[in-house]
Enzyme design. Structure first.
Site, PDB file in Angstrom:
ATOM      1  N   LEU A 144       1.005  -1.383  -0.137  1.00  0.00           N
ATOM      2  CA  LEU A 144      -0.015   0.062   0.031  1.00  0.00           C
ATOM      3  C   LEU A 144       0.868   1.291   0.042  1.00  0.00           C
ATOM      4  O   LEU A 144       2.081   1.245   0.536  1.00  0.00           O
ATOM      5  CB  LEU A 144      -0.757   0.229   1.211  1.00  0.00           C
ATOM      6  CG  LEU A 144      -1.986  -0.887   1.338  1.00  0.00           C
ATOM      7  CD1 LEU A 144      -2.897  -0.980   2.645  1.00  0.00           C
ATOM      8  CD2 LEU A 144      -3.242  -1.034   0.000  1.00  0.00           C
ATOM      9  N   ASP A 145       0.373   2.365  -0.675  1.00  0.00           N
ATOM     10  CA  ASP A 145       1.380   3.536  -0.614  1.00  0.00           C
ATOM     11  C   ASP A 145       1.342   3.910   0.750  1.00  0.00           C
ATOM     12  O   ASP A 145       0.466   3.813   1.696  1.00  0.00           O
ATOM     13  CB  ASP A 145       0.557   4.385  -1.519  1.00  0.00           C
ATOM     14  CG  ASP A 145       0.386   4.449  -2.975  1.00  0.00           C
ATOM     15  OD1 ASP A 145       1.518   3.647  -3.373  1.00  0.00           O
ATOM     16  OD2 ASP A 145      -0.255   4.924  -3.440  1.00  0.00           O
ATOM     17  N   ARG A 146       2.429   4.701   1.142  1.00  0.00           N
ATOM     18  CA  ARG A 146       2.738   5.198   2.283  1.00  0.00           C
ATOM     19  C   ARG A 146       1.746   5.786   3.205  1.00  0.00           C
ATOM     20  O   ARG A 146       1.374   5.602   4.362  1.00  0.00           O
ATOM     21  CB  ARG A 146       4.050   5.969   2.341  1.00  0.00           C
ATOM     22  CG  ARG A 146       4.564   6.457   3.800  1.00  0.00           C
ATOM     23  CD  ARG A 146       5.752   7.414   3.575  1.00  0.00           C
ATOM     24  NE  ARG A 146       5.976   7.695   5.102  1.00  0.00           N
ATOM     25  CZ  ARG A 146       7.061   8.634   5.287  1.00  0.00           C
ATOM     26  NH1 ARG A 146       7.985   8.898   4.451  1.00  0.00           N
ATOM     27  NH2 ARG A 146       7.434   8.926   6.597  1.00  0.00           N
ATOM     28  N   THR A 148      -1.664   5.644   2.339  1.00  0.00           N
ATOM     29  CA  THR A 148      -2.830   4.966   2.307  1.00  0.00           C
ATOM     30  C   THR A 148      -3.111   4.197   3.492  1.00  0.00           C
ATOM     31  O   THR A 148      -1.874   3.403   4.061  1.00  0.00           O
ATOM     32  CB  THR A 148      -2.819   4.058   1.130  1.00  0.00           C
ATOM     33  OG1 THR A 148      -2.711   4.950  -0.137  1.00  0.00           O
ATOM     34  CG2 THR A 148      -4.323   3.215   0.997  1.00  0.00           C
ATOM     35  N   ARG A 246      -5.891   6.516  -7.714  1.00  0.00           N
ATOM     36  CA  ARG A 246      -5.655   8.018  -7.738  1.00  0.00           C
ATOM     37  C   ARG A 246      -5.082   8.605  -9.099  1.00  0.00           C
ATOM     38  O   ARG A 246      -5.936   9.929  -9.248  1.00  0.00           O
ATOM     39  CB  ARG A 246      -4.149   8.176  -7.022  1.00  0.00           C
ATOM     40  CG  ARG A 246      -4.003   7.767  -5.571  1.00  0.00           C
ATOM     41  CD  ARG A 246      -2.727   7.469  -4.824  1.00  0.00           C
ATOM     42  NE  ARG A 246      -2.067   8.723  -4.599  1.00  0.00           N
ATOM     43  CZ  ARG A 246      -0.783   8.832  -4.225  1.00  0.00           C
ATOM     44  NH1 ARG A 246      -0.184   7.624  -3.863  1.00  0.00           N
ATOM     45  NH2 ARG A 246      -0.185   9.933  -4.079  1.00  0.00           N
TER      46      ARG A 246
END
Length: 316
Positions: A144-146, A148, A246
Protein backbone atom coordinates in the site's frame (compact mmCIF):
# COMPACT_ATOMS: atom_id res chain seq x y z
CA UNK A 1 26.29 -2.93 12.85
CA UNK A 2 27.66 -3.04 9.31
CA UNK A 3 25.62 -4.73 6.61
CA UNK A 4 27.74 -7.61 5.25
CA UNK A 5 26.44 -6.92 1.74
CA UNK A 6 27.21 -3.20 1.90
CA UNK A 7 30.85 -3.24 0.85
CA UNK A 8 33.08 -2.56 -2.13
CA UNK A 9 33.11 -6.12 -3.48
CA UNK A 10 30.74 -7.91 -5.84
CA UNK A 11 28.49 -10.30 -3.89
CA UNK A 12 27.12 -13.62 -5.13
CA UNK A 13 23.93 -14.80 -3.41
CA UNK A 14 22.33 -18.20 -3.92
CA UNK A 15 18.56 -18.14 -3.44
CA UNK A 16 17.28 -20.93 -1.21
CA UNK A 17 14.00 -22.77 -1.73
CA UNK A 18 12.34 -20.81 1.07
CA UNK A 19 12.48 -17.64 -1.06
CA UNK A 20 11.37 -19.19 -4.35
CA UNK A 21 8.50 -17.24 -5.88
CA UNK A 22 9.42 -13.92 -4.24
CA UNK A 23 9.84 -10.79 -6.36
CA UNK A 24 13.49 -9.89 -6.77
CA UNK A 25 12.99 -6.30 -5.60
CA UNK A 26 11.32 -7.45 -2.38
CA UNK A 27 14.09 -10.02 -1.83
CA UNK A 28 16.82 -7.41 -2.21
CA UNK A 29 14.98 -4.90 -0.02
CA UNK A 30 15.01 -7.53 2.72
CA UNK A 31 18.62 -8.64 2.21
CA UNK A 32 20.17 -5.20 1.66
CA UNK A 33 19.01 -3.60 4.88
CA UNK A 34 19.95 0.06 5.12
CA UNK A 35 20.41 0.48 1.36
CA UNK A 36 18.03 3.16 0.03
CA UNK A 37 15.14 1.75 -1.97
CA UNK A 38 15.91 4.14 -4.83
CA UNK A 39 19.43 2.69 -5.09
CA UNK A 40 18.15 -0.88 -5.21
CA UNK A 41 15.76 0.00 -8.04
CA UNK A 42 18.56 1.82 -9.86
CA UNK A 43 20.93 -1.17 -9.86
CA UNK A 44 18.06 -3.36 -11.06
CA UNK A 45 17.11 -0.90 -13.80
CA UNK A 46 20.69 -0.47 -15.04
CA UNK A 47 21.33 -4.22 -15.20
CA UNK A 48 23.97 -4.26 -12.46
CA UNK A 49 22.04 -7.02 -10.68
CA UNK A 50 22.25 -10.28 -12.63
CA UNK A 51 20.45 -13.59 -12.16
CA UNK A 52 22.30 -16.63 -13.46
CA UNK A 53 24.28 -14.25 -15.68
CA UNK A 54 21.26 -12.52 -17.24
CA UNK A 55 19.46 -9.23 -16.65
CA UNK A 56 16.37 -9.12 -14.47
CA UNK A 57 13.43 -6.81 -13.87
CA UNK A 58 12.23 -5.69 -10.45
CA UNK A 59 9.00 -7.70 -10.75
CA UNK A 60 10.68 -10.97 -11.84
CA UNK A 61 10.21 -13.83 -9.41
CA UNK A 62 13.01 -15.96 -8.04
CA UNK A 63 13.53 -19.71 -8.29
CA UNK A 64 15.33 -21.83 -5.74
CA UNK A 65 18.98 -22.20 -6.75
CA UNK A 66 19.15 -18.88 -8.63
CA UNK A 67 22.48 -17.10 -8.23
CA UNK A 68 22.30 -13.32 -7.97
CA UNK A 69 25.19 -10.99 -8.71
CA UNK A 70 24.95 -7.83 -6.56
CA UNK A 71 27.33 -4.98 -7.51
CA UNK A 72 29.57 -3.25 -4.97
CA UNK A 73 27.54 -1.15 -2.54
CA UNK A 74 29.16 1.29 -0.17
CA UNK A 75 27.27 2.85 2.73
CA UNK A 76 28.46 5.42 5.19
CA UNK A 77 28.85 3.98 8.66
CA UNK A 78 26.04 5.05 10.95
CA UNK A 79 24.40 3.82 14.08
CA UNK A 80 21.41 1.58 13.53
CA UNK A 81 18.25 3.43 14.47
CA UNK A 82 15.88 1.43 16.57
CA UNK A 83 12.42 2.16 17.86
CA UNK A 84 11.36 1.14 21.38
CA UNK A 85 9.38 -2.09 21.38
CA UNK A 86 6.61 -0.49 23.40
CA UNK A 87 6.20 2.24 20.77
CA UNK A 88 6.06 -0.33 17.96
CA UNK A 89 3.65 -2.50 19.91
CA UNK A 90 1.34 0.45 20.67
CA UNK A 91 1.21 1.43 17.01
CA UNK A 92 0.94 -2.02 15.42
CA UNK A 93 -0.69 -4.55 17.75
CA UNK A 94 -4.10 -2.79 18.13
CA UNK A 95 -4.38 -2.60 14.35
CA UNK A 96 -4.13 -6.35 13.68
CA UNK A 97 -7.49 -7.28 12.15
CA UNK A 98 -6.96 -11.02 11.60
CA UNK A 99 -4.24 -13.52 12.38
CA UNK A 100 -3.76 -17.27 12.21
CA UNK A 101 -0.85 -19.62 11.52
CA UNK A 102 -0.75 -18.72 7.82
CA UNK A 103 -1.26 -14.98 7.53
CA UNK A 104 -1.88 -11.68 9.24
CA UNK A 105 -4.04 -8.75 8.11
CA UNK A 106 -3.09 -5.33 9.44
CA UNK A 107 -4.98 -2.05 9.32
CA UNK A 108 -1.87 -0.18 8.15
CA UNK A 109 -1.51 3.32 9.60
CA UNK A 110 -1.28 6.22 7.18
CA UNK A 111 2.22 7.68 7.02
CA UNK A 112 3.94 4.35 7.68
CA UNK A 113 5.68 2.72 4.73
CA UNK A 114 5.24 -1.01 4.19
CA UNK A 115 9.03 -1.45 4.39
CA UNK A 116 12.07 0.65 5.24
CA UNK A 117 14.33 2.34 2.72
CA UNK A 118 14.67 5.76 1.09
CA UNK A 119 15.63 7.32 4.40
CA UNK A 120 13.12 5.31 6.45
CA UNK A 121 14.61 2.99 9.06
CA UNK A 122 11.36 1.21 9.81
CA UNK A 123 8.36 0.09 7.87
CA UNK A 124 5.50 -2.26 8.69
CA UNK A 125 7.40 -5.44 7.91
CA UNK A 126 10.47 -4.43 9.96
CA UNK A 127 8.21 -3.50 12.87
CA UNK A 128 6.43 -6.85 12.76
CA UNK A 129 9.73 -8.74 12.65
CA UNK A 130 10.90 -6.74 15.65
CA UNK A 131 7.70 -7.56 17.52
CA UNK A 132 7.78 -11.24 16.53
CA UNK A 133 11.47 -12.22 16.85
CA UNK A 134 10.58 -15.92 17.00
CA UNK A 135 8.66 -15.83 13.70
CA UNK A 136 10.56 -17.81 11.09
CA UNK A 137 8.82 -16.15 8.16
CA UNK A 138 7.09 -12.80 7.70
CA UNK A 139 6.74 -11.30 4.22
CA UNK A 140 4.54 -8.67 2.59
CA UNK A 141 1.98 -10.15 0.22
CA UNK A 142 1.38 -6.80 -1.51
CA UNK A 143 1.95 -3.09 -0.92
CA UNK A 144 0.00 0.00 0.00
CA UNK A 145 1.24 3.52 -0.63
CA UNK A 146 2.79 5.11 2.44
CA UNK A 147 -0.11 7.57 2.89
CA UNK A 148 -2.84 4.96 2.30
CA UNK A 149 -4.31 3.22 5.34
CA UNK A 150 -6.20 -0.04 5.61
CA UNK A 151 -6.01 -3.77 4.92
CA UNK A 152 -2.48 -5.06 4.33
CA UNK A 153 -1.75 -8.80 4.02
CA UNK A 154 1.39 -10.37 5.50
CA UNK A 155 2.22 -14.04 4.94
CA UNK A 156 3.57 -16.13 7.82
CA UNK A 157 4.46 -19.13 5.66
CA UNK A 158 6.12 -19.46 2.26
CA UNK A 159 3.22 -21.63 1.06
CA UNK A 160 0.74 -18.89 2.03
CA UNK A 161 2.80 -16.24 0.24
CA UNK A 162 2.84 -18.29 -2.98
CA UNK A 163 -0.89 -18.97 -2.86
CA UNK A 164 -1.78 -15.33 -2.16
CA UNK A 165 0.62 -14.07 -4.83
CA UNK A 166 -1.17 -16.30 -7.33
CA UNK A 167 -4.53 -14.81 -6.34
CA UNK A 168 -3.15 -11.28 -6.79
CA UNK A 169 -1.65 -12.18 -10.20
CA UNK A 170 -5.01 -13.52 -11.35
CA UNK A 171 -6.87 -10.48 -9.93
CA UNK A 172 -8.84 -12.83 -7.67
CA UNK A 173 -8.44 -10.63 -4.59
CA UNK A 174 -11.39 -8.26 -4.15
CA UNK A 175 -10.10 -4.98 -2.68
CA UNK A 176 -12.45 -2.13 -1.76
CA UNK A 177 -11.32 1.37 -0.81
CA UNK A 178 -13.03 4.42 0.62
CA UNK A 179 -11.92 7.58 -1.20
CA UNK A 180 -12.93 11.22 -1.03
CA UNK A 181 -13.13 12.86 -4.45
CA UNK A 182 -12.69 16.57 -5.00
CA UNK A 183 -15.95 18.13 -6.25
CA UNK A 184 -19.56 16.98 -6.35
CA UNK A 185 -19.69 13.91 -8.57
CA UNK A 186 -23.07 13.56 -10.24
CA UNK A 187 -22.89 9.89 -11.20
CA UNK A 188 -23.88 6.97 -9.03
CA UNK A 189 -21.45 4.47 -10.56
CA UNK A 190 -18.70 4.46 -13.17
CA UNK A 191 -16.32 1.84 -14.54
CA UNK A 192 -13.09 3.53 -15.61
CA UNK A 193 -11.08 1.59 -18.20
CA UNK A 194 -7.93 3.61 -18.88
CA UNK A 195 -4.44 2.10 -19.39
CA UNK A 196 -1.68 3.35 -17.13
CA UNK A 197 2.01 3.86 -17.72
CA UNK A 198 4.48 4.18 -14.85
CA UNK A 199 7.54 6.39 -14.98
CA UNK A 200 10.26 6.07 -12.36
CA UNK A 201 12.25 9.25 -11.90
CA UNK A 202 15.98 9.27 -11.12
CA UNK A 203 15.08 9.88 -7.47
CA UNK A 204 13.07 6.65 -7.40
CA UNK A 205 9.75 8.53 -7.23
CA UNK A 206 6.98 6.89 -9.25
CA UNK A 207 4.64 8.96 -11.39
CA UNK A 208 1.78 7.32 -13.26
CA UNK A 209 -0.39 8.67 -16.06
CA UNK A 210 -3.07 7.47 -18.43
CA UNK A 211 -1.44 6.48 -21.72
CA UNK A 212 -2.66 4.50 -24.76
CA UNK A 213 0.47 2.31 -24.62
CA UNK A 214 0.15 1.67 -20.87
CA UNK A 215 -0.96 -1.46 -19.05
CA UNK A 216 -4.65 -2.28 -18.82
CA UNK A 217 -6.24 -0.76 -15.71
CA UNK A 218 -9.88 -0.87 -14.60
CA UNK A 219 -11.44 0.75 -11.53
CA UNK A 220 -15.09 0.78 -10.47
CA UNK A 221 -16.29 3.87 -8.58
CA UNK A 222 -19.59 3.87 -6.65
CA UNK A 223 -20.95 6.97 -4.93
CA UNK A 224 -21.72 6.66 -1.22
CA UNK A 225 -22.23 10.23 -0.01
CA UNK A 226 -22.31 13.62 -1.69
CA UNK A 227 -21.11 16.83 -0.02
CA UNK A 228 -21.13 20.45 -1.21
CA UNK A 229 -17.64 20.24 -2.74
CA UNK A 230 -16.67 16.59 -2.31
CA UNK A 231 -17.96 13.06 -2.87
CA UNK A 232 -17.29 9.96 -0.79
CA UNK A 233 -16.98 6.91 -3.04
CA UNK A 234 -16.24 3.23 -2.85
CA UNK A 235 -13.43 2.40 -5.27
CA UNK A 236 -12.79 -1.16 -6.39
CA UNK A 237 -9.67 -1.75 -8.50
CA UNK A 238 -10.32 -4.67 -10.85
CA UNK A 239 -6.64 -4.65 -11.79
CA UNK A 240 -3.77 -3.80 -9.48
CA UNK A 241 -1.61 -1.05 -10.96
CA UNK A 242 0.56 1.45 -9.10
CA UNK A 243 -1.45 4.52 -8.00
CA UNK A 244 -4.39 3.18 -10.01
CA UNK A 245 -7.26 4.69 -7.97
CA UNK A 246 -5.46 8.01 -7.59
CA UNK A 247 -4.73 8.41 -11.31
CA UNK A 248 -8.15 7.17 -12.46
CA UNK A 249 -9.83 9.61 -10.07
CA UNK A 250 -7.86 12.47 -11.59
CA UNK A 251 -8.65 11.14 -15.07
CA UNK A 252 -12.40 11.56 -14.48
CA UNK A 253 -11.87 15.10 -13.23
CA UNK A 254 -12.25 14.37 -9.51
CA UNK A 255 -8.81 13.73 -7.93
CA UNK A 256 -8.49 12.46 -4.39
CA UNK A 257 -8.60 14.92 -1.51
CA UNK A 258 -5.23 15.26 0.18
CA UNK A 259 -3.23 13.74 -2.69
CA UNK A 260 -0.01 15.77 -2.83
CA UNK A 261 1.09 14.10 -6.07
CA UNK A 262 -1.98 14.17 -8.32
CA UNK A 263 -4.31 16.84 -6.88
CA UNK A 264 -3.93 20.63 -7.33
CA UNK A 265 -2.60 22.37 -4.23
CA UNK A 266 -5.49 24.83 -4.11
CA UNK A 267 -7.96 21.95 -3.76
CA UNK A 268 -5.89 20.33 -1.01
CA UNK A 269 -5.66 23.66 0.80
CA UNK A 270 -9.46 23.78 0.98
CA UNK A 271 -9.64 20.31 2.57
CA UNK A 272 -6.89 21.14 5.07
CA UNK A 273 -9.24 23.81 6.40
CA UNK A 274 -11.60 20.96 7.29
CA UNK A 275 -8.86 19.05 9.12
CA UNK A 276 -7.59 16.73 6.35
CA UNK A 277 -3.85 16.26 6.81
CA UNK A 278 -3.31 13.19 4.63
CA UNK A 279 -4.44 11.37 1.51
CA UNK A 280 -8.08 10.32 1.87
CA UNK A 281 -7.71 6.74 0.66
CA UNK A 282 -8.46 3.78 2.93
CA UNK A 283 -8.43 0.07 2.05
CA UNK A 284 -11.61 -0.77 3.94
CA UNK A 285 -12.22 -4.38 2.86
CA UNK A 286 -10.26 -7.26 1.35
CA UNK A 287 -11.77 -10.59 0.30
CA UNK A 288 -9.72 -13.61 -0.84
CA UNK A 289 -9.46 -17.37 -0.48
CA UNK A 290 -7.66 -18.51 2.65
CA UNK A 291 -4.41 -19.96 1.28
CA UNK A 292 -4.67 -23.24 3.20
CA UNK A 293 -8.38 -23.76 3.89
CA UNK A 294 -9.43 -22.48 0.43
CA UNK A 295 -12.48 -20.80 1.94
CA UNK A 296 -13.49 -17.17 1.29
CA UNK A 297 -12.19 -14.77 3.93
CA UNK A 298 -13.31 -11.14 4.13
CA UNK A 299 -11.56 -8.69 6.45
CA UNK A 300 -12.73 -5.12 7.12
CA UNK A 301 -10.72 -2.18 8.43
CA UNK A 302 -12.68 0.61 10.16
CA UNK A 303 -12.16 4.13 8.90
CA UNK A 304 -9.55 6.00 10.94
CA UNK A 305 -10.98 8.54 13.39
CA UNK A 306 -9.16 11.42 11.67
CA UNK A 307 -10.90 10.68 8.36
CA UNK A 308 -14.28 10.14 9.99
CA UNK A 309 -13.90 13.55 11.66
CA UNK A 310 -13.17 15.19 8.28
CA UNK A 311 -16.44 13.79 6.90
CA UNK A 312 -18.31 15.23 9.87
CA UNK A 313 -16.74 18.65 9.20
CA UNK A 314 -17.50 18.83 5.46
CA UNK A 315 -20.38 21.14 4.46
CA UNK A 316 -23.29 19.51 2.67
Amino acid sequence: MTNPLANAAVQWIEVDAEHAGQRIDNYLLTRLKGVPKSHIYRILRTGEVRRNGGRVKAQDRLDGGDVLRVPPIRLAERATETLPLNLLRARIEPRILFEDDDLLVLNKPSGMAVHGGSGLSYGVIEALRELRPAARFLELVHRLDRETSGCLLIAKKRSALRALHEQFREDDVNKVYLALLVGAWARNRLMVDAPLRKNVLQSGERLVRVAPDGKSAITEFRRLERYARATLVEARPVTGRTHQIRVHARHIGHPLAGDARYTPEEANREFRRHGLKRLFLHACRTTFLHPRRQQPLSVEAPLDDELAQVLRELPR
